[in-house]
Design a protein around this motif. Structure first.
Motif, PDB file in Angstrom:
ATOM      1  N   GLN A  23       0.827  -1.207   0.000  1.00  0.00           N
ATOM      2  CA  GLN A  23       0.000   0.000   0.000  1.00  0.00           C
ATOM      3  C   GLN A  23       0.862   1.258   0.000  1.00  0.00           C
ATOM      4  N   SER A  24       1.893   1.287   0.839  1.00  0.00           N
ATOM      5  CA  SER A  24       2.739   2.472   0.941  1.00  0.00           C
ATOM      6  C   SER A  24       3.528   2.713  -0.339  1.00  0.00           C
ATOM      7  N   LEU A  25       3.896   1.629  -1.029  1.00  0.00           N
ATOM      8  CA  LEU A  25       4.661   1.739  -2.277  1.00  0.00           C
ATOM      9  C   LEU A  25       3.768   1.859  -3.506  1.00  0.00           C
ATOM     10  N   ASN A  26       2.466   1.641  -3.310  1.00  0.00           N
ATOM     11  CA  ASN A  26       1.498   1.627  -4.415  1.00  0.00           C
ATOM     12  C   ASN A  26       1.809   0.501  -5.408  1.00  0.00           C
ATOM     13  N   TYR A  27       2.189  -0.667  -4.832  1.00  0.00           N
ATOM     14  CA  TYR A  27       2.434  -1.878  -5.614  1.00  0.00           C
ATOM     15  C   TYR A  27       1.336  -2.881  -5.310  1.00  0.00           C
ATOM     16  N   VAL A  28       1.200  -3.862  -6.204  1.00  0.00           N
ATOM     17  CA  VAL A  28       0.332  -4.988  -5.871  1.00  0.00           C
ATOM     18  C   VAL A  28       1.112  -5.887  -4.907  1.00  0.00           C
ATOM     19  N   GLN A  29       0.385  -6.587  -4.039  1.00  0.00           N
ATOM     20  CA  GLN A  29       1.025  -7.383  -3.002  1.00  0.00           C
ATOM     21  C   GLN A  29       1.925  -8.478  -3.582  1.00  0.00           C
ATOM     22  N   SER A  30       1.479  -9.092  -4.663  1.00  0.00           N
ATOM     23  CA  SER A  30       2.262 -10.175  -5.261  1.00  0.00           C
ATOM     24  C   SER A  30       3.620  -9.671  -5.770  1.00  0.00           C
ATOM     25  N   ASN A  31       3.655  -8.409  -6.231  1.00  0.00           N
ATOM     26  CA  ASN A  31       4.898  -7.811  -6.706  1.00  0.00           C
ATOM     27  C   ASN A  31       5.896  -7.663  -5.563  1.00  0.00           C
ATOM     28  N   VAL A  32       5.415  -7.199  -4.413  1.00  0.00           N
ATOM     29  CA  VAL A  32       6.271  -7.037  -3.236  1.00  0.00           C
ATOM     30  C   VAL A  32       6.793  -8.395  -2.783  1.00  0.00           C
ATOM     31  N   THR A  33       5.908  -9.381  -2.720  1.00  0.00           N
ATOM     32  CA  THR A  33       6.313 -10.731  -2.315  1.00  0.00           C
ATOM     33  C   THR A  33       7.396 -11.284  -3.241  1.00  0.00           C
ATOM     34  N   ALA A  34       7.210 -11.098  -4.524  1.00  0.00           N
ATOM     35  CA  ALA A  34       8.176 -11.598  -5.501  1.00  0.00           C
ATOM     36  C   ALA A  34       9.530 -10.914  -5.345  1.00  0.00           C
ATOM     37  N   ARG A  35       9.534  -9.613  -5.060  1.00  0.00           N
ATOM     38  CA  ARG A  35      10.791  -8.881  -4.920  1.00  0.00           C
ATOM     39  C   ARG A  35      11.544  -9.303  -3.652  1.00  0.00           C
ATOM     40  N   ILE A  36      10.803  -9.552  -2.582  1.00  0.00           N
ATOM     41  CA  ILE A  36      11.456 -10.015  -1.354  1.00  0.00           C
ATOM     42  C   ILE A  36      12.058 -11.408  -1.575  1.00  0.00           C
ATOM     43  N   GLN A  37      11.332 -12.255  -2.261  1.00  0.00           N
ATOM     44  CA  GLN A  37      11.850 -13.592  -2.564  1.00  0.00           C
ATOM     45  C   GLN A  37      13.094 -13.504  -3.455  1.00  0.00           C
ATOM     46  N   GLN A  38      13.073 -12.593  -4.423  1.00  0.00           N
ATOM     47  CA  GLN A  38      14.228 -12.400  -5.297  1.00  0.00           C
ATOM     48  C   GLN A  38      15.445 -11.962  -4.490  1.00  0.00           C
ATOM     49  N   LEU A  39      15.222 -11.065  -3.560  1.00  0.00           N
ATOM     50  CA  LEU A  39      16.327 -10.567  -2.734  1.00  0.00           C
ATOM     51  C   LEU A  39      16.886 -11.673  -1.846  1.00  0.00           C
ATOM     52  N   GLU A  40      16.004 -12.472  -1.243  1.00  0.00           N
ATOM     53  CA  GLU A  40      16.454 -13.563  -0.382  1.00  0.00           C
ATOM     54  C   GLU A  40      17.227 -14.618  -1.185  1.00  0.00           C
ATOM     55  N   GLN A  41      16.788 -14.867  -2.406  1.00  0.00           N
ATOM     56  CA  GLN A  41      17.510 -15.815  -3.262  1.00  0.00           C
ATOM     57  C   GLN A  41      18.893 -15.267  -3.622  1.00  0.00           C
ATOM     58  N   GLU A  42      18.956 -13.981  -3.886  1.00  0.00           N
ATOM     59  CA  GLU A  42      20.228 -13.361  -4.245  1.00  0.00           C
ATOM     60  C   GLU A  42      21.205 -13.398  -3.071  1.00  0.00           C
ATOM     61  N   LEU A  43      20.701 -13.185  -1.861  1.00  0.00           N
ATOM     62  CA  LEU A  43      21.544 -13.188  -0.667  1.00  0.00           C
ATOM     63  C   LEU A  43      21.734 -14.592  -0.092  1.00  0.00           C
ATOM     64  N   LYS A  44      20.925 -15.542  -0.597  1.00  0.00           N
ATOM     65  CA  LYS A  44      20.987 -16.942  -0.149  1.00  0.00           C
ATOM     66  C   LYS A  44      20.731 -17.092   1.351  1.00  0.00           C
ATOM     67  N   THR A  45      19.796 -16.281   1.871  1.00  0.00           N
ATOM     68  CA  THR A  45      19.408 -16.386   3.288  1.00  0.00           C
ATOM     69  C   THR A  45      18.041 -15.739   3.487  1.00  0.00           C
ATOM     70  N   PRO A  46      17.209 -16.261   4.375  1.00  0.00           N
ATOM     71  CA  PRO A  46      15.912 -15.625   4.659  1.00  0.00           C
ATOM     72  C   PRO A  46      16.106 -14.313   5.416  1.00  0.00           C
ATOM     73  N   LEU A  47      15.344 -13.317   5.039  1.00  0.00           N
ATOM     74  CA  LEU A  47      15.411 -12.006   5.687  1.00  0.00           C
ATOM     75  C   LEU A  47      14.253 -11.776   6.649  1.00  0.00           C
ATOM     76  N   PHE A  48      13.175 -12.570   6.508  1.00  0.00           N
ATOM     77  CA  PHE A  48      11.993 -12.396   7.355  1.00  0.00           C
ATOM     78  C   PHE A  48      11.499 -13.744   7.868  1.00  0.00           C
ATOM     79  N   TYR A  49      10.954 -13.720   9.080  1.00  0.00           N
ATOM     80  CA  TYR A  49      10.162 -14.840   9.583  1.00  0.00           C
ATOM     81  C   TYR A  49       8.712 -14.571   9.203  1.00  0.00           C
ATOM     82  N   ARG A  50       8.033 -15.548   8.616  1.00  0.00           N
ATOM     83  CA  ARG A  50       6.618 -15.417   8.294  1.00  0.00           C
ATOM     84  C   ARG A  50       5.804 -16.073   9.389  1.00  0.00           C
TER      85      ARG A  50
END
Length: 308
Positions: A23-50
């Motif tokens: 909401q704050s970024l004016n993105y769709v939720q799936s886009n944000v989820t995909a970007r966080i997953q991309q970042l975690e894959q790039e860093l090869k470590t989880p950044l958040f606990y769900r």
């Protein structure tokens, strides 16, 4: 690494929720989820606990957040450095505690008159809020009671404010014991004024009574005039604003009278010409009666001789 990923990560970390970040970024939720997953894959470590209540940063996520803030702020400063010019333009953001904000508007007015192309943003708050705002780059600098010791900050002593006891003119004042157990009215109960008062009271065998906080100087003084309690305020307020009707002011004893006002900023802050000139204007426009080593003495009937 794409800075867009960093901005999404920062938004999610600050909001603690994928949906709120979207909401704050004016993105769709799936886009944000995909970007966080991309970042975690790039860093090869989880950044958040769900979890059911949302998400929280992992240990790696907290570490990465510190660097993300630094990287994004450094990029912002790089843009400022490239676009900076000898003639101040752009915007500055400064913070101030409530008491310093009393004489700051006159300085801001003079500054805006000299540099009309600079947009000035002022945040008024408590010491802890201002300190965090400076550390988090939300404001470039802040005026507050000092001293302030922090490895990431530079502090500069501006003035030694002298404080006084403010009582209703109906009170029979016979020294500091006269306010023993009475209600103290303050703009900020955590400020240095309170500790100075407590030291003075303790020396005379008294003690602090109840404390009532106010959001405005006008409300505080109105309640002092009504006899609800007493206050502790800078003497410069009364010399500049001439608001002594219905009250009397007694300067604190010399050993408790001075409270330093400092201007703090991050040690690594890029100083734009607009910000540098603001600091110069700030120094030039300090309350004359309390700058340097000058002493404010009683003048007229409202400000009494030093209280005993």
């Amino acid at each position: 690494m794409d800075t867009g990923l960093l901005k999404v990560f920062l938004a999610v970390a600050e909001e603690g929720s994928i949906s709120k970040a979207a909401q704050s970024l004016n993105y769709v939720q799936s886009n944000v989820t995909a970007r966080i997953q991309q970042l975690e894959q790039e860093l090869k470590t989880p950044l958040f606990y769900r979890h059911s209540r949302g998400i929280t940063l992992t240990s790696a996520g907290r570490t990465f957040l510190e660097y993300t803030v630094k990287i994004l702020n450094l990029l912002d400063e790089a843009k400022l450095a490239v676009l900076d010019s000898p003639v101040p333009t752009g915007s500055i953001s400064v913070g101030s505690d409530t008491t310093a904000a009393v004489w700051l508007p006159a300085i801001l007015s003079t500054y805006r008159g000299c540099y009309p192309d600079v947009e000035v943003h002022l945040k008024v708050g408590r010491a802890g809020e201002l300190l965090e705002s400076v550390l988090q780059h939300n404001v470039q600098g802040a005026l507050m009671d000092g001293p302030v010791e922090h490895p990431e900050l530079v502090q500069e002593l501006l003035i030694q404010e002298r404080i006084g006891l403010v009582i209703p003119d109906t009170m029979d004042y016979q020294g500091i014991r006269s306010v023993h157990d009475k209600t103290l009215l303050m703009l900020n109960s955590e400020c240095l004024y309170r500790s100075r008062l407590e030291s003075w009271l303790a020396e005379e065998g008294g003690r602090l009574g109840k404390v009532m906080e106010f959001g405005t100087m006008e409300g505080l003084l109105g309640c002092v005039r009504a006899g609800i309690g007493y206050g502790v305020l800078p003497l410069s307020y009364f010399t500049r604003m001439n608001v002594t009707e219905g009250i009397r002011i007694y300067p604190f004893p010399e050993q408790y009278a001075e409270v330093p006002t400092v201007f703090i900023r991050r040690r690594d802050l890029y100083m734009t010409s607009a910000f540098r000139m603001f600091i110069e204007e700030l120094k030039a426009g300090l309350p004359e009666a309390v700058s340097g080593t000058e002493r404010l003495q009683g003048s007229g009937g409202a400000v009494e001789e030093q209280a005993q």
